[in-house]
Design an enzyme around this catalytic site. Structure first.
Site, PDB file in Angstrom:
ATOM      1  N   ARG A 112       0.835  -1.188   0.000  1.00 45.24           N
ATOM      2  CA  ARG A 112       0.000   0.000   0.000  1.00 45.24           C
ATOM      3  C   ARG A 112       0.867   1.233   0.000  1.00 45.24           C
ATOM      4  O   ARG A 112       1.922   1.260   0.638  1.00 45.24           O
ATOM      5  CB  ARG A 112      -0.845   0.025   1.262  1.00 45.24           C
ATOM      6  CG  ARG A 112      -2.303  -0.146   0.975  1.00 45.24           C
ATOM      7  CD  ARG A 112      -3.109  -0.322   2.205  1.00 45.24           C
ATOM      8  NE  ARG A 112      -2.476  -1.242   3.149  1.00 45.24           N
ATOM      9  CZ  ARG A 112      -2.953  -1.498   4.351  1.00 45.24           C
ATOM     10  NH1 ARG A 112      -4.026  -0.883   4.770  1.00 45.24           N
ATOM     11  NH2 ARG A 112      -2.352  -2.349   5.150  1.00 45.24           N
ATOM     12  N   SER A 181       7.404  -5.218   6.795  1.00 47.07           N
ATOM     13  CA  SER A 181       6.936  -6.109   7.858  1.00 47.07           C
ATOM     14  C   SER A 181       7.614  -7.466   7.861  1.00 47.07           C
ATOM     15  O   SER A 181       6.984  -8.512   7.641  1.00 47.07           O
ATOM     16  CB  SER A 181       5.434  -6.255   7.750  1.00 47.07           C
ATOM     17  OG  SER A 181       4.870  -4.970   7.772  1.00 47.07           O
ATOM     18  N   ASP A 234       5.355  -3.390  10.790  1.00 43.13           N
ATOM     19  CA  ASP A 234       3.929  -3.028  10.850  1.00 43.13           C
ATOM     20  C   ASP A 234       3.407  -2.929  12.289  1.00 43.13           C
ATOM     21  O   ASP A 234       2.521  -2.123  12.590  1.00 43.13           O
ATOM     22  CB  ASP A 234       3.037  -3.966  10.003  1.00 43.13           C
ATOM     23  CG  ASP A 234       3.270  -5.443  10.264  1.00 43.13           C
ATOM     24  OD1 ASP A 234       4.167  -5.783  11.053  1.00 43.13           O
ATOM     25  OD2 ASP A 234       2.544  -6.271   9.667  1.00 43.13           O
TER      26      ASP A 234
HETATM   27  C1  GLC Z   1       5.754 -11.774  10.116  1.00 43.86           C
HETATM   28  C2  GLC Z   1       6.949 -10.826  10.082  1.00 43.86           C
HETATM   29  C3  GLC Z   1       6.761  -9.699  11.071  1.00 43.86           C
HETATM   30  C4  GLC Z   1       5.416  -9.021  10.832  1.00 43.86           C
HETATM   31  C5  GLC Z   1       4.305 -10.034  10.887  1.00 43.86           C
HETATM   32  C6  GLC Z   1       2.934  -9.429  10.632  1.00 43.86           C
HETATM   33  O1  GLC Z   1       5.721 -12.408  11.352  1.00 43.86           O
HETATM   34  O2  GLC Z   1       8.129 -11.532  10.376  1.00 43.86           O
HETATM   35  O3  GLC Z   1       7.807  -8.774  10.959  1.00 43.86           O
HETATM   36  O4  GLC Z   1       5.224  -8.027  11.789  1.00 43.86           O
HETATM   37  O5  GLC Z   1       4.540 -11.045   9.939  1.00 43.86           O
HETATM   38  O6  GLC Z   1       2.857  -8.823   9.387  1.00 43.86           O
END
Ligand code: GLC
Length: 503
Positions: A112, A181, A234
């Site tokens: 996004r 993320s 995130d």
């Molecule tokens: C996975 C990633 C982590 C992220 C999560 C949610 O666990 O390793 O960094 O926060 O997904 O998106």
């Protein structure tokens, strides 16, 4: 003649009787077989139910183990499966943030981009605009160059489409909060290297590389003059976005394609931070709880097989039993076993049942929420995906039961994880006088948002575990909180801080 005919008649009567007997035998055998098949299917279900059961005692053990691992991960590098990553966010948004900022959110099958005009304490979020682009699957396992070029090109298009009503102060460079993320070892608020991929991404040339550097080079290749002033997970973005709207936010949890949590830690408590002590006395920690593992999780043969077949075997075990990327595939594996061993769909096993990820979690959720008396949705999905022309109500009910067992286990374990964090913060007991009465968890992710049975079960499990304390624990749904959060952090780490914003 007569006697001859009689013989024929007797003969055919014998043949008929024999056929009838054979047919009857077949019917009986078939009935016996199908009833023994059904008994087998029920036995598989019972075993699953037993293995996945999460009585409160077990959940307490999981919560305690989470707290212990948090301590261990903070105490030393590699001290735990929980990475407990320092985010360099020691100042959460105050509301004073002003100006035009961008956010880019990469972490699942979509990414996004967002622009937001911030108006300080008075104006708050004046306006915002976002687009979502799905990532072609080949880019998730290709080269970093290709992935980042694709993203930067979309970002450039987004900037080019900007209306007059968004206002960048003269002479200023555009600034971006990058929500990436995945687990990143940060070296500052705007730099860090990728530790490993999760959630089905696997781009070898990226591991260990500087994430912001890769994006910056790609933006340059696109002729886009933009600077990354904050690099966040995130969970961190969600916590920051949550705090902007509610001062009592102290934890953020993501339940989406993957799962993870972040929380506010007292900086003084952590010996390894001495020398790197944040100004505010607080530091937000990205736990990477998806990698949590404990003997109390009691994994099934299906979890084991899913892990073996995954791109990251042995890793992200908590994530693999809780999150949206995997729940549907656990269900598929159980149904597959029933099809093989208990002829759930007749003599032949639909070939697609053997294929990974043919049941996605949204499909699982649709089947699980089917309230029609004949479970029409379940029947339709089984037909659409596996080509199974007709299924009995009994079979459909069996499928729903499997969904229920797998979803509830995930939701209850996620709740136990949250209790583990509250314990670590000393917030699992009633607030004392002078302490804040509310403890707010900012929650985001499609699994939580769309899978109602899952989110309801998570909430009721929290109450079950916390008793009276649950009255002071509030979950807020931070819809796209991480995008706004990243933009806010980009603003609070702007290169122009201290320079008067022209109006
Ligand atoms: C996975 C990633 C982590 C992220 C999560 C949610 O666990 O390793 O960094 O926060 O997904 O998106």
């Amino acid at each position: 003649m007569r006697s001859g005919m009689g013989k024929v008649a007797v003969g055919s009567a014998v043949v008929c009787a024999a056929t009838a007997c054979a047919v009857a035998a077949l019917v009986v055998r078939h009935r016996m077989r199908s009833s023994s098949n059904w008994a087998r299917a029920e036995a598989i279900l019972r075993e699953l139910e037993e293995k996945c059961s999460t009585p409160i005692d077990k959940l307490r053990q999981v919560a305690d183990a989470m707290t212990v691992e948090m301590h261990a991960g903070l105490a030393s590098e590699g001290g735990s499966k929980l990475k407990m990553l320092i985010s360099y966010v020691d100042n959460l948004p105050s509301g004073d943030e002003k100006g035009l900022f961008y956010a880019l959110d990469l972490g699942g099958t979509n990414f996004r981009v967002l622009r937001v005009q911030l108006g300080g304490k008075e104006g708050r979020v004046i306006k915002q605009e976002a687009v979502e682009v799905s990532i072609p699957p080949y880019l998730m396992v290709g080269s970093s160059h290709e992935l980042f070029d694709f993203i930067a090109a979309e970002l450039a298009k987004f900037v080019a489409s900007e209306g007059e009503d968004y206002h960048l102060s003269t002479g200023r460079q555009r600034e971006l909060g990058f929500t990436f993320s995945f687990p990143v070892r940060q070296t500052s608020i705007a730099s860090g290297s990728l530790i490993k991929w999760t959630k089905g991404f696997s781009i070898d040339d990226m591991v260990g590389e500087d994430v912001v550097g890769e994006l910056t080079k790609a933006m340059e290749r696109q002729g886009l003059d933009m600077r990354v002033t904050a690099l966040v997970n995130d969970t961190i973005g969600t916590l920051a976005g949550g705090r902007y709207y509610d001062n009592d936010v102290v934890i953020a949890v993501i339940l989406g394609t993957g799962t993870n949590a972040a929380y506010v830690e007292r900086a003084q408590a952590i010996p390894k931070w001495h020398g790197l002590l944040p100004k505010s006395g607080e530091m937000v920690i990205n736990m990477e709880w998806g990698n949590f593992r404990s003997s109390h999780l009691s994994l099934t043969e299906y979890d084991q097989a899913l892990d073996d077949d995954s791109l990251n075997p042995g890793e992200q075990i908590f994530e693999k039993i809780i999150s949206g990327m995997y729940l549907g595939d656990i269900v598929r594996r159980v149904i597959w076993k029933m099809a093989e061993e208990a002829a759930l769909f007749g003599e032949t096993v639909p070939p697609k049942l053997r294929e990974q990820f043919t049941i996605r979690t949204p499909v699982m959720s649709a089947m699980h929420h089917d309230t029609s008396p004949d479970l029409k949705v379940v029947g339709t999905k089984l037909k659409e995906i596996f080509g199974i022309s007709s299924t009995s109500l009994k079979t459909r009910r069996m499928v729903v039961k499997i969904c229920d067992i797998i979803a509830r286990r995930g939701a209850r374990l996620a709740a136990a994880g949250m209790v583990g964090i509250l314990k670590k913060q000393g917030r699992d007991t009633p607030p004392s006088a002078g302490e804040k009465q509310r403890r707010v968890v900012a929650m985001d992710g499609g699994l939580y948002e769309h899978y109602t049975i899952f989110s309801k079960c998570l909430e009721s499990t929290l109450s079950e575990m916390l008793g009276d304390v649950s009255e002071s624990v509030v979950i807020t749904h931070a819809n796209d909180g991480s995008g706004i959060g990243a933009a806010l952090l980009a603003a609070s780490h702007s290169q122009y801080l201290g320079v008067e914003e022209e109006s």
